[in-house]
Design a protein around this motif. Structure first.
Motif, PDB file in Angstrom:
ATOM      1  N   LEU A 150       0.817  -1.262   0.144  1.00 55.14           N
ATOM      2  CA  LEU A 150       0.010  -0.101  -0.009  1.00 55.14           C
ATOM      3  C   LEU A 150       0.914   1.211  -0.023  1.00 55.14           C
ATOM      4  CD1 LEU A 150      -2.768   1.098   0.234  1.00 55.14           C
ATOM      5  CD2 LEU A 150      -2.616   1.399   2.518  1.00 55.14           C
ATOM      6  N   THR A 151       0.877   2.131  -0.955  1.00 62.90           N
ATOM      7  CA  THR A 151       0.879   3.515  -0.734  1.00 62.90           C
ATOM      8  C   THR A 151      -0.347   4.287  -1.175  1.00 62.90           C
ATOM      9  OG1 THR A 151       3.088   3.112  -2.384  1.00 62.90           O
ATOM     10  CG2 THR A 151       2.140   5.422  -2.341  1.00 62.90           C
ATOM     11  N   CYS A 152      -0.488   5.236  -0.028  1.00 65.45           N
ATOM     12  CA  CYS A 152      -1.488   5.947   0.040  1.00 65.45           C
ATOM     13  C   CYS A 152      -1.359   7.548   0.746  1.00 65.45           C
ATOM     14  CB  CYS A 152      -2.563   5.373   1.167  1.00 65.45           C
ATOM     15  SG  CYS A 152      -4.276   6.059   1.104  1.00 65.45           S
ATOM     16  N   LEU A 153      -1.726   8.411   0.119  1.00 71.05           N
ATOM     17  CA  LEU A 153      -1.791   9.762   0.437  1.00 71.05           C
ATOM     18  C   LEU A 153      -3.022   9.867   1.326  1.00 71.05           C
ATOM     19  CD1 LEU A 153      -0.593  12.583   0.774  1.00 71.05           C
ATOM     20  CD2 LEU A 153      -2.089  13.269  -1.517  1.00 71.05           C
ATOM     21  N   VAL A 154      -2.933  10.310   2.661  1.00 72.14           N
ATOM     22  CA  VAL A 154      -4.225  10.756   3.514  1.00 72.14           C
ATOM     23  C   VAL A 154      -3.912  12.043   3.507  1.00 72.14           C
ATOM     24  CG1 VAL A 154      -5.256  10.192   5.656  1.00 72.14           C
ATOM     25  CG2 VAL A 154      -3.634   8.409   4.626  1.00 72.14           C
ATOM     26  N   LEU A 155      -5.014  12.852   2.836  1.00 71.62           N
ATOM     27  CA  LEU A 155      -5.271  14.234   2.941  1.00 71.62           C
ATOM     28  C   LEU A 155      -6.374  14.656   3.556  1.00 71.62           C
ATOM     29  CD1 LEU A 155      -3.745  16.776   1.475  1.00 71.62           C
ATOM     30  CD2 LEU A 155      -5.854  16.420  -0.322  1.00 71.62           C
ATOM     31  N   PRO A 156      -6.240  14.873   4.970  1.00 71.09           N
ATOM     32  CA  PRO A 156      -7.604  15.393   5.601  1.00 71.09           C
ATOM     33  C   PRO A 156      -8.070  16.710   5.275  1.00 71.09           C
ATOM     34  CG  PRO A 156      -5.636  15.622   6.935  1.00 71.09           C
ATOM     35  CD  PRO A 156      -5.276  14.971   5.878  1.00 71.09           C
ATOM     36  N   ALA A 157      -9.289  16.943   5.428  1.00 72.09           N
ATOM     37  CA  ALA A 157      -9.775  18.323   4.992  1.00 72.09           C
ATOM     38  C   ALA A 157      -9.122  19.311   5.912  1.00 72.09           C
ATOM     39  CB  ALA A 157     -11.366  18.223   4.998  1.00 72.09           C
ATOM     40  N   GLU A 158      -8.580  19.129   7.156  1.00 68.07           N
ATOM     41  CA  GLU A 158      -7.937  19.995   7.952  1.00 68.07           C
ATOM     42  C   GLU A 158      -7.045  18.875   8.747  1.00 68.07           C
ATOM     43  OE1 GLU A 158     -10.545  21.752  10.816  1.00 68.07           O
ATOM     44  OE2 GLU A 158     -11.871  22.762   9.595  1.00 68.07           O
ATOM     45  N   GLY A 159      -5.898  19.507   8.887  1.00 70.11           N
ATOM     46  CA  GLY A 159      -4.782  18.988   9.345  1.00 70.11           C
ATOM     47  C   GLY A 159      -3.632  18.611   8.493  1.00 70.11           C
TER      48      GLY A 159
END
Length: 369
Positions: A49-58
């Motif tokens: 797994l490669t995954c960018l976790v892009l939260p709406a804030e943070g």
């Protein structure tokens, strides 16, 4: 152009704002064009797994396999936090931790593998899953000046290959033999990969996505050559020209090729801000239909291009979205007569503030080799 100019760090901030506006708590992006668009990282797609976790804030987090961490850190154009997972470990808790709180809805990469979709569903059972494309499409559809420059570089490179076609395309050679030479030339012109090579002679030209075969090219046969690749920047080329090999073309073909050439030129000239995608399609289709070949124009007039070979906007009937400055797309009408021959002419163009810019500039007239 600098990599920071092509992949500016502020894209992450823009994407976070758009994520919040769409009512999503985060975007989860696995390898593909969306991930590269936001980070500059052309990640390897594999079972790890490669995954960018892009939260709406943070703080955004890039989850990567441990063995790929050096490549990720070297490629990303932002101060992105990178966390890794060793072989044999479960990476999905790292995704949950990177969210830093419960998520009611997340946007998943449009072309995420099904096994990853299901694993994220299990890891985030309370989160509705939507397509990240709902958010990122609007950011990607208008190209920046740096992106237009990258597409122009790709267009010039593929033009170089078309200008050399007389070296390879001649009667007696098979479509596959010609395609092998073309593929080598695409790389030699500066592409890092060959995305497709269509060499469709005679009756094969009546199939828009024919590919190649072991069929020899005949004297005087029309040959559709549609080629494209990916440049080191990640941006792509795509250009079609139709040739006649070694002798005069059939009179019927010469007649309808003139119709096609006029239609393609008219559609290019019609491009401007405010024209709808459907109207651009109609500008190509109307003269072909008026000449009696409407049923032989089998596909849409064009597709967007950038980090993907096919992306928004699509120039097709029913798409009433107005064109805007910065949109890049193909203009590629075709006429295909089953069992006989076919022709297509394709340029990549960019809608500008006051009209259109062609990124492929080789002649569109019928080319006899």
């Amino acid at each position: 152009m600098g990599i920071d100019e092509l992949y500016p760090p502020d894209r992450l901030v823009a994407a976070q704002r758009a994520t919040a506006a769409a009512g999503l708590d985060a975007l989860l992006l696995t390898p593909g064009s969306d991930l590269r668009y936001l980070t500059g990282y052309d990640a390897h797609a594999g079972e790890r797994l490669t995954c960018l976790v892009l939260p709406a804030e943070g703080e955004p987090t890039l989850v990567v396999p441990r063995l790929e961490r050096p490549a990720a850190e070297a490629a990303v154009t932002t101060g992105l936090r990178v966390v890794d997972h060793p072989d044999g470990s479960d990476p999905y808790p790292l995704v949950v931790a990177a969210l830093d709180g419960p998520a009611a809805a997340v946007g998943l990469a449009d072309r995420m593998w099904a096994e990853q979709v299901l694993a994220l569903r299990a890891a985030l059972p309370g989160a509705a899953q939507r397509l990240a494309g709902e958010v990122l499409r609007e950011l990607r559809i208008r190209k920046s000046p740096a992106e237009v420059a990258a597409l122009a570089e790709a267009g010039a490179a593929i033009d170089e290959v078309h200008l050399r076609m007389g070296e390879w395309l001649r009667p007696g050679r098979t479509e596959a033999e010609v395609a092998t030479d073309i593929a080598a030339a695409i790389r030699a012109a500066g592409h890092v990969s060959v995305d497709f090579v269509i060499v469709a002679a005679g009756p094969n030209g009546a199939s828009p996505h024919h590919g190649t075969s072991d069929r020899p090219i005949g004297v005087g046969e029309p040959v559709v050559v549609d080629i494209g690749g990916t440049m080191p920047t990640g941006y792509r080329s795509d250009c079609t020209r139709t040739y006649v090999a070694g002798g005069p073309a059939p009179a019927e073909f010469v007649d309808y090729y003139a119709v096609l050439d006029a239609a393609q030129r008219a559609a290019v000239a019609a491009v401007r801000p405010g024209l709808t995608a459907a109207a651009a399609d109609a500008a190509a289709r109307a003269p072909i239909t008026a000449a009696g070949y409407g049923d032989a124009f089998l596909h849409r007039t064009g597709h967007g291009i950038g980090l993907d070979g096919h992306e928004e906007p699509y120039l097709v009937a029913g798409n009433d979205r107005p064109l805007e400055a910065g949109m890049a797309f193909s203009i590629e009408p075709g006429i295909y007569l089953a069992g006989r021959h076919g022709a297509r002419i394709e340029d990549i163009v960019v809608c500008t503030t006051d009209g259109v810019q062609r990124l492929n500039i080789t002649p569109t007239e019928l080319i006899a080799l």
